[in-house]
Design an enzyme around this catalytic site. Structure first.
Site, PDB file in Angstrom:
ATOM      1  N   ARG A 143       0.814  -1.229  -0.190  1.00  0.00           N
ATOM      2  CA  ARG A 143       0.035  -0.097  -0.044  1.00  0.00           C
ATOM      3  C   ARG A 143       0.876   1.256  -0.081  1.00  0.00           C
ATOM      4  NH1 ARG A 143      -2.286  -3.612  -1.008  1.00  0.00           N
ATOM      5  NH2 ARG A 143      -4.438  -4.379  -0.172  1.00  0.00           N
ATOM      6  N   SER A 220     -11.542  -0.009   2.422  1.00  0.00           N
ATOM      7  CA  SER A 220     -10.655  -0.557   3.779  1.00  0.00           C
ATOM      8  C   SER A 220     -10.330   0.686   4.614  1.00  0.00           C
ATOM      9  CB  SER A 220      -9.770  -1.737   3.612  1.00  0.00           C
ATOM     10  OG  SER A 220     -10.461  -2.849   3.096  1.00  0.00           O
ATOM     11  N   GLU A 321      -6.031   4.454   5.869  1.00  0.00           N
ATOM     12  CA  GLU A 321      -5.616   4.063   4.499  1.00  0.00           C
ATOM     13  C   GLU A 321      -6.033   5.263   3.691  1.00  0.00           C
ATOM     14  OE1 GLU A 321      -6.475   0.580   1.174  1.00  0.00           O
ATOM     15  OE2 GLU A 321      -5.654   0.131   3.475  1.00  0.00           O
TER      16      GLU A 321
END
Length: 327
Positions: A143, A220, A321
């Site tokens: 990520r 998410s 995130e």
């Protein structure tokens, strides 16, 4: 691209902050807003395809796609899957534009986009030159990339070039996909995986479907934490479990990746949890939702409450995130 340069000149002449927006699907804006110029980059155009099987030349082993940054990501995944080419079909249903894919190094169901990226074309805001960055220069990790870490706000992605292996076959490394195709044998095509992933995401509220509740979120909200392997024993002791009952994956030397959703559920933040006007989706533990009239303060209060409790119990700091815009 000329308009990009014009916009950058505009903000610099006026000393304005600049925020580059893609599809907006991974964004959390504060209640105070943003006092600057929001530049939505939606550069579109035709996909340039090179390589592949042709009757008039030797058979190739790979194919490249030069894709404009403003193209809808899921539409590109569908195009590749329909061509019978594997490599990104597990990333179906992720909202946003192609240009946003390398920034976060999007991943799902056992695939990460970085494994298919050859290079990224971008505007360098330090030099005002258009540059080409190789996958190695992008510094991809879980990520992460240079675009959202060490070189945040330096580059504006214009287009992305993908290289896909024509001999690769679909891989079902993710448990949900293995269960979905149980008993189907091995003759699966990329388009089969594409539709399966979208159906699974739909069931988890991770596919935007008009009129359905709990499906509009930033995806998410917390990244799966990567922690020292020794923490496994501490977690097992805290929960009075054996280590083999804790879901985890290796993530490098002496490191493991833990499912953030599992951690939330162990400390009481389950599907449907509510804190004022903010809540957790009834269909996915990691999706924080606006129950109707939530402000940023409501969402951040829920975020902070979850982070504090997970840290108190397991000494693990969950990382948000979505990109946060504004103070």
């Amino acid at each position: 691209m000329e308009e990009l340069l014009e916009a950058v000149t505009f903000v610099r002449e006026r000393s304005l902050p600049l925020f580059v927006l893609g599809g907006g699907s991974n964004l959390l804006v504060t209640d105070r807003g943003f006092d600057g110029l929001v530049l939505r980059v939606k550069i579109e155009g035709a996909i340039n395809i090179n390589g592949g099987y042709r009757d008039d030349r030797p058979r190739q082993t790979s194919i490249t796609y030069d894709v404009p940054g403003g193209m809808d990501w899921d539409a590109f995944v569908l195009k590749v899957a329909e061509a019978g080419i594997t490599g990104i079909e597990c990333l179906a249903g992720i909202p946003g534009f192609v240009g946003g894919a390398p920034i976060q190094n999007i991943g799902a169901y056992g695939q990460e986009v970085s494994t298919s990226i050859l290079w990224v074309n971008a505007l360098d805001l330090e030099t005002l030159k258009f540059v080409t960055l190789t996958a190695e220069q992008c510094g991809f990790a879980y990520r992460r990339s240079i675009f959202n870490t060490t070189h945040r706000n330096r580059y504006i992605v214009i287009s992305v070039t993908f290289r896909l292996d024509l001999h690769a076959t679909p891989s079902l490394r993710y448990a949900d996909l293995q269960n979905y195709f149980a008993g189907r044998g091995s003759a699966l095509k990329p388009i089969d995986i594409y539709h399966a992933v979208r159906e699974i995401r739909h069931g988890k509220g991770m596919l935007i479907v008009e009129g359905e509740s709990d499906c509009r979120s930033a995806g998410s909200f917390f990244k799966n934490p990567i922690v020292p392997e020794r923490l496994l024993l501490d977690i097992a002791t805290t929960l009075d479990l054996s280590v083999d009952k804790i879901p985890h994956w290796t993530a490098g030397e002496d490191l493991i990746k833990l499912p953030a959703a599992w951690l939330l559920e162990r400390v009481g933040f389950t599907k449907g949890f509510q804190l004022g006007e903010a809540g957790i989706s009834s269909r996915h533990t990691l999706a924080l939702i606006n129950r109707g009239h939530a402000t940023f303060a409501d969402i951040s209060a829920l975020r902070d409450t979850i982070q504090r409790e997970v840290y108190r119990r397991f000494k693990i700091q969950l990382e948000q995130e979505p990109v946060q815009l504004g103070a």
